[in-house]
Design a protein around this motif. Structure first.
Motif, PDB file in Angstrom:
ATOM      1  N   THR A  15       0.832  -1.192   0.000  1.00 53.97           N
ATOM      2  CA  THR A  15       0.000   0.000   0.000  1.00 53.97           C
ATOM      3  C   THR A  15       0.875   1.253   0.000  1.00 53.97           C
ATOM      4  OG1 THR A  15      -0.097   0.032   2.410  1.00 53.97           O
ATOM      5  CG2 THR A  15      -1.865  -1.144   1.269  1.00 53.97           C
ATOM      6  N   ASP A  16       0.248   2.386  -0.325  1.00 57.12           N
ATOM      7  CA  ASP A  16       0.959   3.667  -0.237  1.00 57.12           C
ATOM      8  C   ASP A  16       0.876   4.184   1.199  1.00 57.12           C
ATOM      9  OD1 ASP A  16      -1.574   4.800   0.092  1.00 57.12           O
ATOM     10  OD2 ASP A  16      -1.599   5.761  -1.867  1.00 57.12           O
ATOM     11  N   TYR A  17       1.378   5.387   1.430  1.00 55.92           N
ATOM     12  CA  TYR A  17       1.431   5.917   2.791  1.00 55.92           C
ATOM     13  C   TYR A  17       0.048   6.218   3.366  1.00 55.92           C
ATOM     14  CZ  TYR A  17       0.695  10.608   0.884  1.00 55.92           C
ATOM     15  OH  TYR A  17       0.176  11.700   0.253  1.00 55.92           O
ATOM     16  N   LEU A  22      -1.356  -0.467  -3.902  1.00 55.69           N
ATOM     17  CA  LEU A  22      -0.546  -0.059  -5.044  1.00 55.69           C
ATOM     18  C   LEU A  22      -0.944  -0.847  -6.286  1.00 55.69           C
ATOM     19  CD1 LEU A  22       2.969   0.129  -3.361  1.00 55.69           C
ATOM     20  CD2 LEU A  22       1.424   2.025  -3.918  1.00 55.69           C
TER      21      LEU A  22
END
Length: 146
Positions: A15-17, A22
């Motif tokens: 996952t992104d932040y 993703l």
């Protein structure tokens, strides 16, 4: 070239932040992809030799290069396919989202797949077309542009 084992989806692990999944790209190159690449390398070699190149250093394509991406394009796009009805597409011919009328998607995302050539000119044409749709959208006070 498109095939049923080459696709993009949301990664179930990474996952992104913000916690959003993703993009995951899965590629399975077929024999014709490898043959086409070999042909391109051989043709390029012949051209530079005729041009008088003193040193010609070419890549070799082994039969087991299935997962070696250095020989292939990395222009991955698609997923918001353009069409004439919302049941079979994500955007209309003005790159306007069917489900969110104030969103116009510009770029290669409305392509069904990469044609194996640089898509810049076609993406530019789609941007002009989207701009025409945005102008109509604003003049008409909203709604799906047709």
């Amino acid at each position: 070239m498109p095939n049923k084992n080459s696709y993009m989806d949301l990664d179930p692990t990474y996952t992104d932040y913000l916690g959003n999944p993703l993009l995951r790209v899965t590629c399975e190159y077929q024999d014709y992809d490898i043959s086409r690449t070999r042909h391109g390398i051989n043709t390029s070699k012949k051209i530079v030799e005729k041009m008088g190149a003193d040193i010609v250093d070419v890549d070799e394509i082994d039969d087991d290069t299935q997962f070696d991406h250095k020989f292939y394009t990395d222009h991955f796009f698609g997923g918001a396919i353009m069409g004439d009805k919302p049941e079979t597409s994500a955007v209309n011919t003005y790159s306007q989202m069917w489900d969110m009328e104030n969103l116009f998607v510009v770029g290669g995302s409305s392509f069904p797949h990469n044609s194996n050539y640089n898509p810049t000119v076609t993406i530019g044409a789609f941007a002009y077309r989207a701009t025409e749709g945005m102008i109509q959208y604003l003049k008409n006070g909203g709604g799906i542009v047709s």
